[in-house]
Scaffold this motif. Structure first.
Motif, PDB file in Angstrom:
ATOM      1  N   PRO A  41       0.911  -1.379   0.001  1.00 45.50           N
ATOM      2  CA  PRO A  41      -0.249   0.214   0.099  1.00 45.50           C
ATOM      3  C   PRO A  41       1.061   1.092   0.496  1.00 45.50           C
ATOM      4  CG  PRO A  41      -0.925  -1.621   1.330  1.00 45.50           C
ATOM      5  CD  PRO A  41       0.452  -1.782   1.197  1.00 45.50           C
ATOM      6  N   GLY A  42       0.824   2.743  -0.868  1.00 47.49           N
ATOM      7  CA  GLY A  42       1.339   3.165  -0.845  1.00 47.49           C
ATOM      8  C   GLY A  42       2.828   3.030  -1.575  1.00 47.49           C
ATOM      9  N   LYS A  43       2.788   1.941  -2.145  1.00 49.89           N
ATOM     10  CA  LYS A  43       4.535   1.888  -2.684  1.00 49.89           C
ATOM     11  C   LYS A  43       4.923   1.367  -4.266  1.00 49.89           C
ATOM     12  CE  LYS A  43       6.375   1.177   1.709  1.00 49.89           C
ATOM     13  NZ  LYS A  43       7.730  -0.035   2.590  1.00 49.89           N
ATOM     14  N   GLU A  44       5.935   1.761  -4.679  1.00 49.60           N
ATOM     15  CA  GLU A  44       5.206   1.640  -5.902  1.00 49.60           C
ATOM     16  C   GLU A  44       5.569  -0.705  -6.007  1.00 49.60           C
ATOM     17  OE1 GLU A  44       7.508   5.084  -7.941  1.00 49.60           O
ATOM     18  OE2 GLU A  44       8.619   3.304  -8.130  1.00 49.60           O
ATOM     19  N   ARG A  45       5.594  -0.822  -6.940  1.00 49.64           N
ATOM     20  CA  ARG A  45       5.694  -2.345  -7.709  1.00 49.64           C
ATOM     21  C   ARG A  45       6.737  -2.688  -7.548  1.00 49.64           C
ATOM     22  NH1 ARG A  45       1.740  -4.615 -11.580  1.00 49.64           N
ATOM     23  NH2 ARG A  45       0.216  -3.443 -10.314  1.00 49.64           N
ATOM     24  N   GLU A  46       7.429  -3.813  -6.488  1.00 47.18           N
ATOM     25  CA  GLU A  46       8.715  -3.877  -7.016  1.00 47.18           C
ATOM     26  C   GLU A  46       9.292  -5.653  -6.684  1.00 47.18           C
ATOM     27  OE1 GLU A  46      10.469  -4.121  -2.738  1.00 47.18           O
ATOM     28  OE2 GLU A  46       8.731  -5.657  -1.670  1.00 47.18           O
ATOM     29  N   TYR A  47       9.858  -6.183  -7.291  1.00 44.52           N
ATOM     30  CA  TYR A  47      10.697  -7.665  -8.167  1.00 44.52           C
ATOM     31  C   TYR A  47      10.830  -8.160  -6.682  1.00 44.52           C
ATOM     32  CZ  TYR A  47      13.688 -11.220  -9.246  1.00 44.52           C
ATOM     33  OH  TYR A  47      14.177 -11.975  -8.981  1.00 44.52           O
ATOM     34  N   VAL A  48      10.655  -9.914  -6.992  1.00 45.30           N
ATOM     35  CA  VAL A  48      10.338 -10.392  -5.436  1.00 45.30           C
ATOM     36  C   VAL A  48      11.085 -11.534  -5.982  1.00 45.30           C
ATOM     37  CG1 VAL A  48       9.006 -12.110  -4.138  1.00 45.30           C
ATOM     38  CG2 VAL A  48       8.164 -10.362  -4.799  1.00 45.30           C
ATOM     39  N   ALA A  49      10.897 -12.123  -7.927  1.00 46.62           N
ATOM     40  CA  ALA A  49      11.526 -13.778  -7.929  1.00 46.62           C
ATOM     41  C   ALA A  49      11.547 -13.654  -9.587  1.00 46.62           C
ATOM     42  CB  ALA A  49      11.101 -14.662  -6.725  1.00 46.62           C
ATOM     43  N   THR A  50      12.635 -14.284  -9.703  1.00 45.31           N
ATOM     44  CA  THR A  50      12.119 -14.863 -11.047  1.00 45.31           C
ATOM     45  C   THR A  50      12.815 -16.556 -11.072  1.00 45.31           C
ATOM     46  OG1 THR A  50      12.401 -12.609 -12.022  1.00 45.31           O
ATOM     47  CG2 THR A  50      13.554 -14.909 -13.239  1.00 45.31           C
ATOM     48  N   ILE A  51      12.208 -17.490 -11.909  1.00 51.40           N
ATOM     49  CA  ILE A  51      12.405 -18.459 -12.727  1.00 51.40           C
ATOM     50  C   ILE A  51      12.524 -18.776 -14.073  1.00 51.40           C
ATOM     51  CG2 ILE A  51       9.949 -19.394 -12.105  1.00 51.40           C
ATOM     52  CD1 ILE A  51      11.035 -22.288 -11.218  1.00 51.40           C
ATOM     53  N   THR A  52      13.926 -19.008 -14.290  1.00 53.51           N
ATOM     54  CA  THR A  52      14.081 -19.067 -15.950  1.00 53.51           C
ATOM     55  C   THR A  52      13.302 -20.498 -16.236  1.00 53.51           C
ATOM     56  OG1 THR A  52      16.520 -19.824 -15.453  1.00 53.51           O
ATOM     57  CG2 THR A  52      16.359 -17.423 -15.416  1.00 53.51           C
ATOM     58  N   THR A  53      13.832 -20.704 -18.088  1.00 52.94           N
ATOM     59  CA  THR A  53      13.547 -21.682 -18.487  1.00 52.94           C
ATOM     60  C   THR A  53      13.996 -22.987 -18.154  1.00 52.94           C
ATOM     61  OG1 THR A  53      14.580 -21.138 -20.096  1.00 52.94           O
ATOM     62  CG2 THR A  53      12.220 -20.329 -20.064  1.00 52.94           C
ATOM     63  N   ASP A  54      15.488 -22.638 -17.771  1.00 57.75           N
ATOM     64  CA  ASP A  54      16.410 -23.637 -17.083  1.00 57.75           C
ATOM     65  C   ASP A  54      16.218 -24.192 -15.767  1.00 57.75           C
ATOM     66  OD1 ASP A  54      19.710 -22.292 -17.173  1.00 57.75           O
ATOM     67  OD2 ASP A  54      17.705 -21.595 -15.606  1.00 57.75           O
ATOM     68  N   GLY A  55      15.120 -23.228 -15.164  1.00 57.40           N
ATOM     69  CA  GLY A  55      14.917 -23.290 -13.344  1.00 57.40           C
ATOM     70  C   GLY A  55      16.086 -22.486 -12.307  1.00 57.40           C
ATOM     71  N   SER A  56      16.754 -21.984 -13.082  1.00 62.52           N
ATOM     72  CA  SER A  56      17.721 -21.336 -12.262  1.00 62.52           C
ATOM     73  C   SER A  56      16.281 -19.974 -11.332  1.00 62.52           C
ATOM     74  CB  SER A  56      18.267 -20.564 -13.027  1.00 62.52           C
ATOM     75  OG  SER A  56      19.501 -21.157 -13.545  1.00 62.52           O
ATOM     76  N   THR A  57      16.741 -19.718 -10.689  1.00 63.53           N
ATOM     77  CA  THR A  57      16.419 -18.544  -9.633  1.00 63.53           C
ATOM     78  C   THR A  57      16.820 -17.535  -9.294  1.00 63.53           C
ATOM     79  OG1 THR A  57      16.145 -19.769  -7.476  1.00 63.53           O
ATOM     80  CG2 THR A  57      14.449 -20.579  -8.776  1.00 63.53           C
ATOM     81  N   ASN A  58      15.891 -16.314  -9.332  1.00 64.65           N
ATOM     82  CA  ASN A  58      17.098 -15.545  -8.357  1.00 64.65           C
ATOM     83  C   ASN A  58      16.062 -15.216  -7.663  1.00 64.65           C
ATOM     84  OD1 ASN A  58      19.194 -13.200  -8.077  1.00 64.65           O
ATOM     85  ND2 ASN A  58      17.281 -12.179  -8.525  1.00 64.65           N
ATOM     86  N   TYR A  59      16.142 -13.923  -5.996  1.00 65.82           N
ATOM     87  CA  TYR A  59      15.286 -13.152  -5.087  1.00 65.82           C
ATOM     88  C   TYR A  59      16.356 -11.729  -4.977  1.00 65.82           C
ATOM     89  CZ  TYR A  59      14.090 -18.006  -5.143  1.00 65.82           C
ATOM     90  OH  TYR A  59      14.003 -19.358  -4.688  1.00 65.82           O
ATOM     91  N   ALA A  60      15.186 -11.165  -5.170  1.00 66.69           N
ATOM     92  CA  ALA A  60      15.190  -9.556  -4.014  1.00 66.69           C
ATOM     93  C   ALA A  60      15.509 -10.061  -2.747  1.00 66.69           C
ATOM     94  CB  ALA A  60      14.359  -9.005  -3.890  1.00 66.69           C
ATOM     95  N   ASN A  61      16.752  -9.277  -2.321  1.00 67.72           N
ATOM     96  CA  ASN A  61      17.730  -9.281  -0.811  1.00 67.72           C
ATOM     97  C   ASN A  61      16.694 -10.016   0.169  1.00 67.72           C
ATOM     98  OD1 ASN A  61      19.897  -9.533  -1.609  1.00 67.72           O
ATOM     99  ND2 ASN A  61      20.543  -7.471  -1.750  1.00 67.72           N
ATOM    100  N   SER A  62      15.308  -8.642   0.362  1.00 67.82           N
ATOM    101  CA  SER A  62      14.183  -8.728   0.977  1.00 67.82           C
ATOM    102  C   SER A  62      14.019 -10.176   1.668  1.00 67.82           C
ATOM    103  CB  SER A  62      13.237  -7.218   1.414  1.00 67.82           C
ATOM    104  OG  SER A  62      12.470  -8.073   0.231  1.00 67.82           O
ATOM    105  N   VAL A  63      13.729 -10.659   0.670  1.00 63.74           N
ATOM    106  CA  VAL A  63      13.008 -12.319   0.883  1.00 63.74           C
ATOM    107  C   VAL A  63      13.792 -12.883   0.884  1.00 63.74           C
ATOM    108  CG1 VAL A  63      10.669 -11.074  -0.282  1.00 63.74           C
ATOM    109  CG2 VAL A  63      12.594 -12.831  -1.873  1.00 63.74           C
ATOM    110  N   LYS A  64      15.127 -13.374   0.344  1.00 67.00           N
ATOM    111  CA  LYS A  64      15.929 -14.559   0.191  1.00 67.00           C
ATOM    112  C   LYS A  64      16.064 -15.483   1.310  1.00 67.00           C
ATOM    113  CE  LYS A  64      19.623 -12.917  -2.577  1.00 67.00           C
ATOM    114  NZ  LYS A  64      20.528 -12.827  -3.082  1.00 67.00           N
ATOM    115  N   GLY A  65      16.166 -16.511   0.846  1.00 63.67           N
ATOM    116  CA  GLY A  65      16.065 -17.776   2.002  1.00 63.67           C
ATOM    117  C   GLY A  65      14.802 -17.960   2.944  1.00 63.67           C
TER     118      GLY A  65
END
Length: 113
Positions: A41-65
């Motif tokens: 609420p009241g904030k801009e949309r932000e990135y959380v996580a990604t999964i690529t076609t080969d299954g590799s993943t990446n996360y925002a620092n705020s949610v990592k782990g």
């Protein structure tokens, strides 16, 4: 026509867990890098996580782990497992194929005691 339907949100206490789903039609998720975003609420949309076609993943620092993105190609669905939830995770969560301007209506996650 591409349609994305997010679900699984709700009210959860701090420290709790939720699993979000993103069901797609009109697009084959396994052929695309998929991402989760959120907008508090009241904030801009932000990135959380990604999964690529080969299954590799990446996360925002705020949610990592704490968060895990995954995909079930047989169901054409992407998931976001969220553990150890914090009040600051409260937001509407969206999925999106990377590089494409398709958005669902999102699913609301509220973390509160």
């Amino acid at each position: 026509q591409v349609q994305l339907v997010e679900s699984g949100g709700g009210l959860v206490q701090p420290g709790g867990s939720l699993r979000l789903s993103c069901a797609a039609s009109g697009i084959i998720l396994s052929m695309n890098t998929m991402a989760w975003y959120r907008q508090a609420p009241g904030k801009e949309r932000e990135y959380v996580a990604t999964i690529t076609t080969d299954g590799s993943t990446n996360y925002a620092n705020s949610v990592k782990g704490r968060f895990t993105i995954s995909r079930d190609n047989t169901k054409n669905t992407v998931y976001l497992q969220m553990n150890s939830l914090k009040p600051e995770d409260t937001a509407v969560y969206y999925c999106r194929p990377s590089g494409m301007n398709y958005w669902g209506k999102g699913t609301l996650v509220t973390v509160s005691s």
